[in-house]
Design a protein around this motif. Sequence first.
Motif, PDB file in Angstrom:
ATOM      1  N   ASP A 178       0.928  -0.998   0.042  1.00 34.89           N
ATOM      2  CA  ASP A 178      -0.123  -0.195  -0.129  1.00 34.89           C
ATOM      3  C   ASP A 178       0.885   1.249  -0.153  1.00 34.89           C
ATOM      4  OD1 ASP A 178      -2.529  -1.272   0.042  1.00 34.89           O
ATOM      5  OD2 ASP A 178      -2.526  -1.442   2.342  1.00 34.89           O
ATOM      6  N   VAL A 179       0.461   2.125  -0.920  1.00 30.98           N
ATOM      7  CA  VAL A 179       1.373   3.529  -0.961  1.00 30.98           C
ATOM      8  C   VAL A 179       0.178   4.546  -0.782  1.00 30.98           C
ATOM      9  CG1 VAL A 179       2.841   5.014  -2.245  1.00 30.98           C
ATOM     10  CG2 VAL A 179       3.121   2.351  -2.427  1.00 30.98           C
ATOM     11  N   THR A 180       0.654   5.441   0.180  1.00 23.51           N
ATOM     12  CA  THR A 180      -0.179   6.827   0.653  1.00 23.51           C
ATOM     13  C   THR A 180       0.581   7.810  -0.096  1.00 23.51           C
ATOM     14  OG1 THR A 180      -1.163   5.618   2.275  1.00 23.51           O
ATOM     15  CG2 THR A 180      -1.435   8.100   2.171  1.00 23.51           C
ATOM     16  N   VAL A 181      -0.045   8.557  -0.836  1.00 21.09           N
ATOM     17  CA  VAL A 181       0.753   9.919  -1.484  1.00 21.09           C
ATOM     18  C   VAL A 181       0.180  11.185  -0.846  1.00 21.09           C
ATOM     19  CG1 VAL A 181       1.447  11.076  -3.464  1.00 21.09           C
ATOM     20  CG2 VAL A 181       1.176   8.741  -3.441  1.00 21.09           C
ATOM     21  N   ARG A 182       0.887  11.816  -0.067  1.00 19.99           N
ATOM     22  CA  ARG A 182       0.382  13.300   0.504  1.00 19.99           C
ATOM     23  C   ARG A 182       1.257  14.486  -0.298  1.00 19.99           C
ATOM     24  NH1 ARG A 182      -0.961  11.271   6.450  1.00 19.99           N
ATOM     25  NH2 ARG A 182      -2.604   9.843   5.855  1.00 19.99           N
ATOM     26  N   PHE A 183       0.489  15.444  -0.500  1.00 14.67           N
ATOM     27  CA  PHE A 183       1.317  16.714  -0.881  1.00 14.67           C
ATOM     28  C   PHE A 183       1.003  17.868   0.059  1.00 14.67           C
ATOM     29  CE2 PHE A 183      -0.023  14.301  -4.657  1.00 14.67           C
ATOM     30  CZ  PHE A 183       1.082  14.573  -5.356  1.00 14.67           C
ATOM     31  N   ASP A 184       2.202  18.600   0.175  1.00 14.23           N
ATOM     32  CA  ASP A 184       2.133  19.628   1.353  1.00 14.23           C
ATOM     33  C   ASP A 184       3.211  20.797   1.036  1.00 14.23           C
ATOM     34  OD1 ASP A 184       2.016  21.080   3.552  1.00 14.23           O
ATOM     35  OD2 ASP A 184       3.346  20.141   4.773  1.00 14.23           O
ATOM     36  N   GLY A 185       2.387  21.721   0.105  1.00 12.45           N
ATOM     37  CA  GLY A 185       3.178  22.838  -0.397  1.00 12.45           C
ATOM     38  C   GLY A 185       4.163  22.208  -1.622  1.00 12.45           C
ATOM     39  N   ASN A 186       5.441  22.292  -1.432  1.00 15.89           N
ATOM     40  CA  ASN A 186       6.314  22.074  -2.604  1.00 15.89           C
ATOM     41  C   ASN A 186       6.873  20.331  -2.416  1.00 15.89           C
ATOM     42  OD1 ASN A 186       7.964  22.544  -0.641  1.00 15.89           O
ATOM     43  ND2 ASN A 186       9.513  23.485  -1.971  1.00 15.89           N
ATOM     44  N   GLN A 187       6.133  19.875  -1.289  1.00 15.06           N
ATOM     45  CA  GLN A 187       6.536  18.506  -1.045  1.00 15.06           C
ATOM     46  C   GLN A 187       5.690  17.414  -1.402  1.00 15.06           C
ATOM     47  OE1 GLN A 187       8.023  18.659   3.056  1.00 15.06           O
ATOM     48  NE2 GLN A 187      10.154  19.068   2.686  1.00 15.06           N
ATOM     49  N   MET A 188       6.231  16.293  -1.649  1.00 14.68           N
ATOM     50  CA  MET A 188       5.337  15.170  -1.886  1.00 14.68           C
ATOM     51  C   MET A 188       6.120  14.240  -0.994  1.00 14.68           C
ATOM     52  SD  MET A 188       4.666  12.739  -5.283  1.00 14.68           S
ATOM     53  CE  MET A 188       6.404  12.056  -5.209  1.00 14.68           C
ATOM     54  N   HIS A 189       5.028  13.261  -0.178  1.00 15.38           N
ATOM     55  CA  HIS A 189       5.314  12.364   0.845  1.00 15.38           C
ATOM     56  C   HIS A 189       4.737  11.070   0.314  1.00 15.38           C
ATOM     57  CE1 HIS A 189       6.870  15.381   3.546  1.00 15.38           C
ATOM     58  NE2 HIS A 189       5.637  16.094   3.336  1.00 15.38           N
ATOM     59  N   LEU A 190       5.563  10.056   0.318  1.00 22.21           N
ATOM     60  CA  LEU A 190       5.274   8.625  -0.109  1.00 22.21           C
ATOM     61  C   LEU A 190       5.300   7.822   1.169  1.00 22.21           C
ATOM     62  CD1 LEU A 190       6.867   7.862  -3.329  1.00 22.21           C
ATOM     63  CD2 LEU A 190       4.704   8.824  -2.921  1.00 22.21           C
ATOM     64  N   TYR A 191       4.390   7.203   1.742  1.00 23.05           N
ATOM     65  CA  TYR A 191       4.266   6.189   2.864  1.00 23.05           C
ATOM     66  C   TYR A 191       4.165   4.793   2.449  1.00 23.05           C
ATOM     67  CZ  TYR A 191       3.650  10.696   5.493  1.00 23.05           C
ATOM     68  OH  TYR A 191       3.865  12.061   5.840  1.00 23.05           O
ATOM     69  N   GLN A 192       5.149   4.062   2.676  1.00 23.81           N
ATOM     70  CA  GLN A 192       4.676   2.639   2.010  1.00 23.81           C
ATOM     71  C   GLN A 192       4.716   1.546   2.863  1.00 23.81           C
ATOM     72  OE1 GLN A 192       8.617   2.892  -0.113  1.00 23.81           O
ATOM     73  NE2 GLN A 192       7.996   4.282  -1.571  1.00 23.81           N
ATOM     74  N   ASP A 193       3.910   0.550   2.635  1.00 24.17           N
ATOM     75  CA  ASP A 193       3.516  -0.522   3.698  1.00 24.17           C
ATOM     76  C   ASP A 193       3.707  -1.745   2.813  1.00 24.17           C
ATOM     77  OD1 ASP A 193       2.893  -2.533   5.402  1.00 24.17           O
ATOM     78  OD2 ASP A 193       1.086  -1.518   6.007  1.00 24.17           O
ATOM     79  N   TYR A 194       4.885  -2.566   2.938  1.00 21.17           N
ATOM     80  CA  TYR A 194       5.110  -3.926   2.093  1.00 21.17           C
ATOM     81  C   TYR A 194       5.021  -4.928   2.812  1.00 21.17           C
ATOM     82  CZ  TYR A 194       7.242  -7.104  -1.164  1.00 21.17           C
ATOM     83  OH  TYR A 194       7.639  -8.293  -1.752  1.00 21.17           O
ATOM     84  N   MET A 195       4.115  -6.087   2.240  1.00 23.09           N
ATOM     85  CA  MET A 195       4.262  -7.522   3.258  1.00 23.09           C
ATOM     86  C   MET A 195       4.669  -8.409   2.472  1.00 23.09           C
ATOM     87  SD  MET A 195       1.466  -9.149   5.808  1.00 23.09           S
ATOM     88  CE  MET A 195       1.722  -7.761   6.888  1.00 23.09           C
ATOM     89  N   ASP A 196       5.387  -9.576   2.875  1.00 20.26           N
ATOM     90  CA  ASP A 196       5.591 -10.647   1.916  1.00 20.26           C
ATOM     91  C   ASP A 196       5.894 -11.907   2.815  1.00 20.26           C
ATOM     92  OD1 ASP A 196       6.395 -12.333  -0.101  1.00 20.26           O
ATOM     93  OD2 ASP A 196       8.116 -11.464  -0.647  1.00 20.26           O
ATOM     94  N   LYS A 197       6.073 -13.133   2.369  1.00 20.27           N
ATOM     95  CA  LYS A 197       6.339 -14.302   3.097  1.00 20.27           C
ATOM     96  C   LYS A 197       7.218 -15.101   2.206  1.00 20.27           C
ATOM     97  CE  LYS A 197       3.393 -17.739   3.428  1.00 20.27           C
ATOM     98  NZ  LYS A 197       2.314 -18.555   3.720  1.00 20.27           N
ATOM     99  N   GLU A 198       8.069 -15.442   2.612  1.00 14.99           N
ATOM    100  CA  GLU A 198       9.194 -16.344   2.109  1.00 14.99           C
ATOM    101  C   GLU A 198       9.527 -17.514   2.907  1.00 14.99           C
ATOM    102  OE1 GLU A 198      11.917 -15.489  -0.919  1.00 14.99           O
ATOM    103  OE2 GLU A 198      11.009 -13.628  -1.523  1.00 14.99           O
ATOM    104  N   ASP A 199       9.711 -18.706   2.618  1.00 15.86           N
ATOM    105  CA  ASP A 199      10.021 -19.816   3.398  1.00 15.86           C
ATOM    106  C   ASP A 199       9.541 -19.784   4.820  1.00 15.86           C
ATOM    107  OD1 ASP A 199      11.920 -20.668   1.288  1.00 15.86           O
ATOM    108  OD2 ASP A 199      13.322 -19.289   2.070  1.00 15.86           O
TER     109      ASP A 199
END
Length: 60
Positions: free
Chosen positions: A22-43
């Motif tokens: 999941d990626v949330t994108v937020r803008f604040d003036g001249n800034q862009m913030h990306l908040y990433q939440d990644y889940m996986d399962k291996e072995d």
Amino acid sequence: MLRLWEPVDLDDDDDDDDDWADVTVRFDGNQMHLYQDYMDKEDGVKFRVLGVSTFTARYY
């Protein structure tokens, strides 16, 4: 909010589960913030990665 989903990892024969992020994108003036939440399962081990990236636009 964006949901990224990969049903099968083509580069990993042992990874047959669903991967998602999941990626949330937020803008604040001249800034862009990306908040990433990644889940996986291996072995049989589940892991989760949280990330924050900030990009700033500058005008000359």
